[in-house]
Design a protein around this motif. Structure first.
Motif, PDB file in Angstrom:
ATOM      1  N   SER A  76      72.257  36.757  35.631  1.00  0.00           N
ATOM      2  CA  SER A  76      71.894  36.774  37.053  1.00  0.00           C
ATOM      3  C   SER A  76      72.807  35.878  37.867  1.00  0.00           C
ATOM      4  CB  SER A  76      70.441  36.331  37.229  1.00  0.00           C
ATOM      5  OG  SER A  76      69.542  37.256  36.656  1.00  0.00           O
ATOM      6  N   ALA A  77      73.175  34.731  37.289  1.00  0.00           N
ATOM      7  CA  ALA A  77      74.020  33.776  38.006  1.00  0.00           C
ATOM      8  C   ALA A  77      75.420  34.316  38.258  1.00  0.00           C
ATOM      9  CB  ALA A  77      74.105  32.469  37.227  1.00  0.00           C
ATOM     10  N   GLN A  86      71.270  39.371  45.863  1.00  0.00           N
ATOM     11  CA  GLN A  86      69.882  39.379  46.341  1.00  0.00           C
ATOM     12  C   GLN A  86      68.904  39.185  45.177  1.00  0.00           C
ATOM     13  OE1 GLN A  86      68.868  39.320  49.446  1.00  0.00           O
ATOM     14  NE2 GLN A  86      70.911  39.563  50.334  1.00  0.00           N
ATOM     15  N   LYS A  87      69.210  39.798  44.055  1.00  0.00           N
ATOM     16  CA  LYS A  87      68.355  39.655  42.869  1.00  0.00           C
ATOM     17  C   LYS A  87      68.349  38.200  42.392  1.00  0.00           C
ATOM     18  CE  LYS A  87      67.819  41.465  38.134  1.00  0.00           C
ATOM     19  NZ  LYS A  87      68.046  40.201  37.403  1.00  0.00           N
ATOM     20  N   ALA A  92      65.950  32.748  41.880  1.00  0.00           N
ATOM     21  CA  ALA A  92      66.243  31.321  41.999  1.00  0.00           C
ATOM     22  C   ALA A  92      65.212  30.567  42.821  1.00  0.00           C
ATOM     23  CB  ALA A  92      67.634  31.131  42.603  1.00  0.00           C
ATOM     24  N   GLU A  93      64.550  31.248  43.726  1.00  0.00           N
ATOM     25  CA  GLU A  93      63.573  30.570  44.582  1.00  0.00           C
ATOM     26  C   GLU A  93      62.465  29.919  43.757  1.00  0.00           C
ATOM     27  OE1 GLU A  93      62.302  33.574  47.272  1.00  0.00           O
ATOM     28  OE2 GLU A  93      64.007  33.330  48.639  1.00  0.00           O
ATOM     29  N   LYS A  94      62.165  30.494  42.600  1.00  0.00           N
ATOM     30  CA  LYS A  94      61.079  29.979  41.766  1.00  0.00           C
ATOM     31  C   LYS A  94      61.482  28.707  41.015  1.00  0.00           C
ATOM     32  CE  LYS A  94      59.983  34.838  40.843  1.00  0.00           C
ATOM     33  NZ  LYS A  94      59.900  35.879  39.771  1.00  0.00           N
ATOM     34  N   LYS A  95      62.785  28.481  40.850  1.00  0.00           N
ATOM     35  CA  LYS A  95      63.244  27.382  39.995  1.00  0.00           C
ATOM     36  C   LYS A  95      64.260  26.486  40.706  1.00  0.00           C
ATOM     37  CE  LYS A  95      63.751  28.300  35.610  1.00  0.00           C
ATOM     38  NZ  LYS A  95      64.198  28.862  34.312  1.00  0.00           N
ATOM     39  N   HIS A  96      64.195  26.445  42.016  1.00  0.00           N
ATOM     40  CA  HIS A  96      65.178  25.701  42.798  1.00  0.00           C
ATOM     41  C   HIS A  96      65.259  24.235  42.368  1.00  0.00           C
ATOM     42  CE1 HIS A  96      66.737  23.452  46.304  1.00  0.00           C
ATOM     43  NE2 HIS A  96      67.506  24.516  46.460  1.00  0.00           N
TER      44      HIS A  96
END
Length: 217
Positions: A76-77, A86-87, A92-96
């Motif tokens: 993903s990175a 976008q994916k 990433a929002e969950k593990k910022h």
């Protein structure tokens, strides 16, 4: 060693950074998993790099043990299209906060590597490659960490994107040099055939990233 530490798909890695893992597997096998980690790292650093900074080296590996960044996150990175960006941003929002902790840990690790470096008197290329591997790992985690900011074009995203482009170009250079040092010129998974790796070749992933950024200019 082949039974304990067979290296599948070596094109995924900076190969000169793999020796500690191979040696660790061998030490555990020889001692029936009774090898003390601190003793191993001190012995490895002394025997392979001729350095007496084993205590600092052990702290490096304890730090690395706190980073849990698996293959799916690495894929993903390595976003290289609008849709994959976008994916990655959504994931990433969950593990910022966790990604920030990882980046802080690697910053500390690279500081310890720099601390040990003046004492390294053998296999200096492999030691330098170990540091390069940490930089590539940090760059990969950073791409996930900042993906939401870039996807949403938040304030300052252009400067961050320029940094990512520079870091990716440097990573391409390091991986290419490592490959040229350690693989045969006619390797079936050579640089001219990386697209056939099914997405498994680190250099292929970096090349796709580079092409995407160039298309955005």
């Amino acid at each position: 060693l082949g039974l304990d530490a067979t290296i599948w798909l070596p094109q995924r890695y900076l190969t000169d950074a793999m020796w500690p893992g191979i040696a660790y597997a061998a030490a555990q096998s020889w001692a029936v998993s009774n090898t003390d980690d601190a003793t191993f790292f001190a012995s490895y650093l002394q025997n392979y790099h001729q350095s007496d900074q084993g205590d600092v080296y052990a702290r490096i590996w304890r730090g690395l043990g706190q980073i849990h960044f698996g293959r799916s996150e690495i894929i993903s990175a390595c976003w290289h299209s609008d849709s994959s960006l976008q994916k990655a941003a959504k994931e990433a929002e969950k593990k910022h906060d966790q990604y920030q902790e990882y980046l802080d840990t690697i910053r500390d690790i690279r500081g310890r590597i720099a601390e040990i470096t003046p004492t390294i008197s053998a296999h200096q290329t492999e030691w330098q490659t170990f540091d390069h591997a940490m930089a590539v790992l940090a760059g990969t985690i950073k791409r996930m960490h900042v993906a939401p900011q870039i996807a949403q074009k938040q304030a300052g995203y252009e400067d961050i994107l320029r940094q990512l482009i520079e870091e990716n170009s440097q990573a391409v250079q390091w991986v290419t040099e490592d490959w040229d040092r350690n693989r045969f010129a006619d390797d079936i998974m050579g640089k001219d055939n990386i697209a056939a790796s099914g997405g498994q070749h680190l250099l292929h992933s970096l090349a796709l990233i580079q092409r995407y950024h160039q298309q955005q200019d």
